[in-house]
Write a protein that holds these residues in place. Structure first.
Motif, PDB file in Angstrom:
ATOM      1  N   LEU A   1       0.858  -1.180   0.000  1.00  0.00           N
ATOM      2  CA  LEU A   1       0.000   0.000   0.000  1.00  0.00           C
ATOM      3  C   LEU A   1       0.897   1.234   0.000  1.00  0.00           C
ATOM      4  O   LEU A   1       1.812   1.343   0.816  1.00  0.00           O
ATOM      5  CB  LEU A   1      -0.893   0.012   1.238  1.00  0.00           C
ATOM      6  N   GLU A   2       0.640   2.145  -0.928  1.00  0.00           N
ATOM      7  CA  GLU A   2       1.405   3.377  -1.026  1.00  0.00           C
ATOM      8  C   GLU A   2       0.462   4.561  -0.849  1.00  0.00           C
ATOM      9  O   GLU A   2      -0.506   4.700  -1.585  1.00  0.00           O
ATOM     10  CB  GLU A   2       2.106   3.475  -2.376  1.00  0.00           C
ATOM     11  N   ILE A   3       0.770   5.401   0.136  1.00  0.00           N
ATOM     12  CA  ILE A   3      -0.007   6.609   0.388  1.00  0.00           C
ATOM     13  C   ILE A   3       0.901   7.794   0.129  1.00  0.00           C
ATOM     14  O   ILE A   3       1.870   8.020   0.852  1.00  0.00           O
ATOM     15  CB  ILE A   3      -0.549   6.633   1.831  1.00  0.00           C
TER      16      ILE A   3
ATOM     17  N   HIS B   1       4.281   6.987   2.135  1.00  0.00           N
ATOM     18  CA  HIS B   1       4.157   6.010   3.210  1.00  0.00           C
ATOM     19  C   HIS B   1       3.819   4.667   2.582  1.00  0.00           C
ATOM     20  O   HIS B   1       2.846   4.547   1.842  1.00  0.00           O
ATOM     21  CB  HIS B   1       3.068   6.440   4.197  1.00  0.00           C
ATOM     22  N   VAL B   2       4.634   3.656   2.882  1.00  0.00           N
ATOM     23  CA  VAL B   2       4.488   2.345   2.270  1.00  0.00           C
ATOM     24  C   VAL B   2       4.232   1.316   3.369  1.00  0.00           C
ATOM     25  O   VAL B   2       4.952   1.282   4.374  1.00  0.00           O
ATOM     26  CB  VAL B   2       5.753   1.966   1.471  1.00  0.00           C
ATOM     27  N   PHE B   3       3.198   0.485   3.161  1.00  0.00           N
ATOM     28  CA  PHE B   3       2.819  -0.531   4.138  1.00  0.00           C
ATOM     29  C   PHE B   3       2.652  -1.879   3.459  1.00  0.00           C
ATOM     30  O   PHE B   3       2.056  -1.975   2.389  1.00  0.00           O
ATOM     31  CB  PHE B   3       1.493  -0.154   4.821  1.00  0.00           C
ATOM     32  N   SER B   4       3.140  -2.922   4.100  1.00  0.00           N
ATOM     33  CA  SER B   4       2.977  -4.276   3.587  1.00  0.00           C
ATOM     34  C   SER B   4       1.747  -4.921   4.226  1.00  0.00           C
ATOM     35  O   SER B   4       1.181  -4.401   5.192  1.00  0.00           O
ATOM     36  CB  SER B   4       4.215  -5.116   3.905  1.00  0.00           C
TER      37      SER B   4
ATOM     38  N   SER C   1      -5.130  -7.478   3.602  1.00  0.00           N
ATOM     39  CA  SER C   1      -4.653  -7.175   2.261  1.00  0.00           C
ATOM     40  C   SER C   1      -4.599  -5.664   2.021  1.00  0.00           C
ATOM     41  O   SER C   1      -5.548  -4.943   2.331  1.00  0.00           O
ATOM     42  CB  SER C   1      -5.579  -7.820   1.226  1.00  0.00           C
ATOM     43  N   PRO C   2      -3.505  -5.155   1.468  1.00  0.00           N
ATOM     44  CA  PRO C   2      -3.424  -3.732   1.141  1.00  0.00           C
ATOM     45  C   PRO C   2      -4.512  -3.276   0.168  1.00  0.00           C
ATOM     46  O   PRO C   2      -4.928  -2.119   0.205  1.00  0.00           O
ATOM     47  CB  PRO C   2      -2.037  -3.589   0.514  1.00  0.00           C
ATOM     48  N   THR C   3      -5.007  -4.172  -0.672  1.00  0.00           N
ATOM     49  CA  THR C   3      -6.092  -3.814  -1.586  1.00  0.00           C
ATOM     50  C   THR C   3      -7.349  -3.450  -0.810  1.00  0.00           C
ATOM     51  O   THR C   3      -8.034  -2.480  -1.148  1.00  0.00           O
ATOM     52  CB  THR C   3      -6.377  -4.984  -2.562  1.00  0.00           C
ATOM     53  N   GLU C   4      -7.658  -4.210   0.252  1.00  0.00           N
ATOM     54  CA  GLU C   4      -8.818  -3.900   1.096  1.00  0.00           C
ATOM     55  C   GLU C   4      -8.644  -2.556   1.788  1.00  0.00           C
ATOM     56  O   GLU C   4      -9.585  -1.762   1.878  1.00  0.00           O
ATOM     57  CB  GLU C   4      -9.007  -4.990   2.146  1.00  0.00           C
TER      58      GLU C   4
END
Length: 133
Positions: A101-103, A110-113, A120-123
């Motif tokens: 996930l990239e914000i 900000h990057v989150f796995s 899930s980052p998609t959710e």
């Protein structure tokens, strides 16, 4: 609110203890090279586990904006107006699929796995887009 799963933090701490145990074993056995490898591994994995225990919530959203972890254990609140883009970077490598996930807030990315978010980052991206509009 999205957080690191407790099991992951426990595994990191157990891994750090195992590395520390190996360092002691190799010290007693006189294997300096083993100690040189095990001590930094114990410190690194222990630090990651400590961060997961101290700051389990990596990302949260409310009506005003999002709050992200910044640095080792700091927090930063970003208003919705400052959030420029929310994307999910999907990559395939060696038959495995990974999502990040990239914000984008203009001055920071900000990057989150999935491990940091617990889902899930998609959710999470779908939920952030829904809340941000």
């Amino acid at each position: 609110m999205w957080r690191v799963r407790r099991e992951l933090a426990v595994f990191k701490i157990l891994g750090a203890l195992a590395c520390a145990g190996l360092a002691v074993f190799w010290w007693v056995a006189g294997d300096v090279r083993g100690v040189i490898l095990a001590v930094p591994a114990a410190v690194l994995v222990g630090g990651m586990g400590l961060r997961d225990v101290l700051v389990p919530v990596r990302l949260s959203a409310d009506a005003d904006g999002i709050t992200v972890v910044h640095g080792f254990a700091g927090r930063r609140h970003v208003p919705w107006a400052a959030v420029e883009d929310v994307t999910v970077d999907v990559r395939r490598r060696f038959g495995l699929r990974s999502e990040m996930l990239e914000i984008d807030t203009g001055d920071h990315l900000h990057v989150f796995s999935a491990h940091e978010l617990g889902v899930s980052p998609t959710e999470v991206a779908a939920e952030l887009r829904r809340r941000g509009t």
